[in-house]
Design a protein around this motif. Structure first.
Motif, short mmCIF file in Angstrom:
data_model
loop_
_atom_site.label_atom_id
_atom_site.label_comp_id
_atom_site.label_asym_id
_atom_site.label_seq_id
_atom_site.Cartn_x
_atom_site.Cartn_y
_atom_site.Cartn_z
N ALA A 286 0.83 -1.21 0.00
CA ALA A 286 0.00 0.00 0.00
C ALA A 286 0.87 1.26 0.00
N ILE A 287 1.94 1.24 0.78
CA ILE A 287 2.83 2.40 0.83
C ILE A 287 3.52 2.61 -0.51
N ALA A 288 3.97 1.51 -1.12
CA ALA A 288 4.60 1.61 -2.44
C ALA A 288 3.61 2.16 -3.45
N GLY A 289 2.36 1.74 -3.36
CA GLY A 289 1.35 2.24 -4.28
C GLY A 289 1.08 3.71 -4.09
N ALA A 290 1.04 4.15 -2.83
CA ALA A 290 0.83 5.58 -2.56
C ALA A 290 1.95 6.42 -3.14
N ALA A 291 3.18 5.91 -3.04
CA ALA A 291 4.31 6.64 -3.62
C ALA A 291 4.24 6.64 -5.14
N ALA A 292 3.80 5.52 -5.70
CA ALA A 292 3.71 5.43 -7.16
C ALA A 292 2.65 6.38 -7.71
N ARG A 293 1.58 6.59 -6.95
CA ARG A 293 0.53 7.49 -7.42
C ARG A 293 1.07 8.90 -7.63
N GLY A 294 2.03 9.28 -6.80
CA GLY A 294 2.63 10.60 -6.97
C GLY A 294 3.33 10.74 -8.30
N LYS A 295 3.97 9.64 -8.73
CA LYS A 295 4.66 9.68 -10.02
C LYS A 295 3.69 9.56 -11.18
N ALA A 297 0.75 10.54 -11.34
CA ALA A 297 0.00 11.79 -11.49
C ALA A 297 0.72 12.75 -12.43
N GLN A 298 2.01 12.52 -12.64
CA GLN A 298 2.79 13.38 -13.52
C GLN A 298 2.55 13.03 -14.99
N GLY A 299 1.85 11.88 -15.22
CA GLY A 299 1.45 11.56 -16.59
C GLY A 299 2.24 10.47 -17.25
N ALA A 300 1.88 9.19 -16.99
CA ALA A 300 2.50 8.08 -17.70
C ALA A 300 1.76 7.85 -19.01
N GLN A 301 2.45 7.37 -20.04
CA GLN A 301 1.87 7.21 -21.36
C GLN A 301 1.91 5.75 -21.81
N GLY A 302 0.97 5.38 -22.71
CA GLY A 302 0.99 4.10 -23.38
C GLY A 302 0.98 2.93 -22.44
N ALA A 303 1.78 1.89 -22.81
CA ALA A 303 1.83 0.65 -22.03
C ALA A 303 2.29 0.92 -20.62
N GLN A 304 3.23 1.86 -20.49
CA GLN A 304 3.71 2.21 -19.15
C GLN A 304 2.57 2.76 -18.30
N GLY A 305 1.71 3.56 -18.94
CA GLY A 305 0.57 4.10 -18.22
C GLY A 305 -0.39 3.01 -17.80
N ALA A 306 -0.65 2.03 -18.69
CA ALA A 306 -1.55 0.91 -18.36
C ALA A 306 -0.98 0.08 -17.22
N GLN A 307 0.33 -0.16 -17.28
CA GLN A 307 0.97 -0.92 -16.22
C GLN A 307 0.89 -0.18 -14.90
N SER A 308 1.09 1.13 -14.94
CA SER A 308 1.01 1.94 -13.73
C SER A 308 -0.40 1.89 -13.15
N ALA A 309 -1.40 1.93 -14.05
CA ALA A 309 -2.79 1.88 -13.58
C ALA A 309 -3.08 0.55 -12.92
N GLN A 310 -2.55 -0.54 -13.49
CA GLN A 310 -2.76 -1.87 -12.90
C GLN A 310 -2.10 -1.96 -11.54
N SER A 311 -0.88 -1.45 -11.43
CA SER A 311 -0.18 -1.47 -10.15
C SER A 311 -0.90 -0.61 -9.12
N ALA A 312 -1.43 0.52 -9.57
CA ALA A 312 -2.15 1.41 -8.67
C ALA A 312 -3.40 0.73 -8.12
N GLN A 313 -4.11 -0.03 -8.99
CA GLN A 313 -5.31 -0.73 -8.54
C GLN A 313 -4.95 -1.81 -7.53
N SER A 314 -3.87 -2.53 -7.78
CA SER A 314 -3.42 -3.57 -6.85
C SER A 314 -3.06 -2.95 -5.50
N ALA A 315 -2.38 -1.81 -5.53
CA ALA A 315 -2.00 -1.14 -4.29
C ALA A 315 -3.24 -0.63 -3.56
N HIS A 316 -4.21 -0.13 -4.34
CA HIS A 316 -5.47 0.34 -3.73
C HIS A 316 -6.18 -0.82 -3.04
#
Length: 411
Positions: A286-295, A297-316
């Motif tokens: 959860a802490i790792a996910g909270a830190a990742a949300r900060g990054k 929020a700066q705007g991930a693109q493409g596959a990296q963005g999808a992967q970030s969204a998946q990780s964020a959901q898992s952390a949530h």
């Protein structure tokens, strides 16, 4: 004794909690015998040997060796799963001696009781029980190392040193030396601690495959000394060697905390991917996910963005599950202090509630005073911009003699 009372209290708390939940539940009668009412969790890692121990314990509950082996197996499950219920089962494996006075209880049973009590954070009960056991069997190395650890956790380094020296006299020299080195590192004698641990690691006997666990323990201790000294690169190298030697729950959590502190939170989910979803593991995710949300929020693109969204959901999901667990634990009277460190970290790093984190961190250091406890206290005090709390941290550090570059940097 307080230890026996503690075991009974945990059983009583469980019964009361179930009764409280039942009072608000509507009874449901199955429509048929085939209807599944509840699916009980599978006990991961429960081996055939452990099943055999359960059967033997049922047949011979007063057999000392069997009872201790069964209690040890349950306690190992409690550590692996992060589930205190198994610690209750471990205590139950020793129930044949529950009513017996200490003088009529085998010393090995007393040591096992104390080890369980330590896991449940009943440090007073564990210490008292160990001292009774050692009065009867002063050459018990396991009792001495457990006592040294409890005294260290509580910030009583001089008394822990004495237990370490006793351990060195009755057990393998390696354990006594490492025990004293850990205390030296906490006091700020980083060079001495580092040299002692490195000398032990250089021993040819530790190169054998069956010594991987010992190498991992020494490397983890070395990594923690390097962190106390503020040597991040050296700490990372020691952690990596420890993971390569042999993975353990404690090591992976300690390394996760290090990765979080140095901003490498993206590495944490992979590191913990195969670990049971204990409170401690969920917290780090959860802490790792909270830190990742900060990054993100700066705007991930493409596959990296999808992967970030998946990780964020898992952390949530991890954060929500952990929040529910904390709320359930709060229903059990007198248990807040047992989870205060984890709840403080959750409030600080996930919920962004420094005032609540500070309240919990202050409560936690009354019970245990490991470096992580003082660091969480310091971080919460700084986040809450509470000058008085900062002063409390400094005074406590001076009182117990702890030197930690991370706390100094935070304050």
């Amino acid at each position: 004794m307080r230890l026996a009372a503690s075991a009974k209290a945990w059983a009583a708390i469980a019964v009361l909690a179930m009764a409280a939940l039942a009072a608000h539940a509507v009874p449901r009668v199955p429509a048929s015998d085939e209807e599944v009412v509840e699916t009980l969790p599978v006990v991961a890692g429960w081996s055939s040997q452990q099943h055999r121990l359960r059967r033997e314990l049922a047949q011979r509950p007063k057999d000392e060796a069997t009872a201790i082996a069964a209690a040890s197996a349950y306690l190992e499950l409690a550590r692996e799963q992060g589930d205190a219920r198994y610690a209750g089962y471990a205590m139950g494996a020793l129930q044949a001696w529950e009513a017996a006075p200490p003088a009529q209880t085998p010393p090995a049973v007393l040591v096992m009781r104390a080890t369980i009590a330590q896991f449940l954070h009943d440090f007073d009960g564990a210490e008292a029980t160990l001292k009774v056991a050692l009065a009867r069997r002063p050459n018990d190395a396991q009792a001495w190392i457990t006592l040294a650890t409890i005294l260290r956790v509580r910030g009583r380094y001089n008394e822990s040193d004495a237990a370490c020296r006793s351990l060195g006299r009755v057990g393998p020299a390696l354990y006594g030396v490492a025990c004293l080195a850990e205390n030296a590192g906490l006091r700020g004698n980083h060079d001495d601690a580092r040299q002692a641990l490195q000398a032990l690691l250089a021993e040819p006997a530790l190169r054998d495959a069956d010594k991987a666990g010992t190498r991992q323990w020494l490397l983890t201790s070395l990594a923690e000394v390097e962190e106390l000294a503020g040597r991040q690169a050296e700490a990372d190298a020691a952690y990596r060697k420890a993971v390569a030697a042999q993975r353990s729950g404690y090591l992976l959590l300690a390394y996760s905390d290090y990765l979080q502190r140095v901003g490498r939170h993206a590495e944490i989910p992979k590191l913990l991917a195969d670990e049971a979803r204990s409170d401690a593991v969920l917290l780090r995710l959860a802490i790792a996910g909270a830190a990742a949300r900060g990054k993100s929020a700066q705007g991930a693109q493409g596959a990296q963005g999808a992967q970030s969204a998946q990780s964020a959901q898992s952390a949530h999901d991890a954060a929500e599950e952990l929040r529910r667990r904390f709320e359930a634990a709060a229903l059990r009277p007198g248990t807040t202090a047992l989870h205060a460190r984890e709840e403080a970290m959750f409030a600080l790093d996930v919920q962004n509630d420094p005032k609540r984190a500070l309240e919990l961190a202050r409560l936690n250091v009354r019970l245990q005073r490991e470096p992580i406890d003082l660091l969480v206290f310091a971080r919460a005090a700084s986040a809450a911009n509470d000058g008085a709390a900062r002063g409390e941290v400094k005074a406590l550090m001076q009182q117990i003699g702890l030197k930690d570059a991370r706390v100094d940097a935070t304050l």
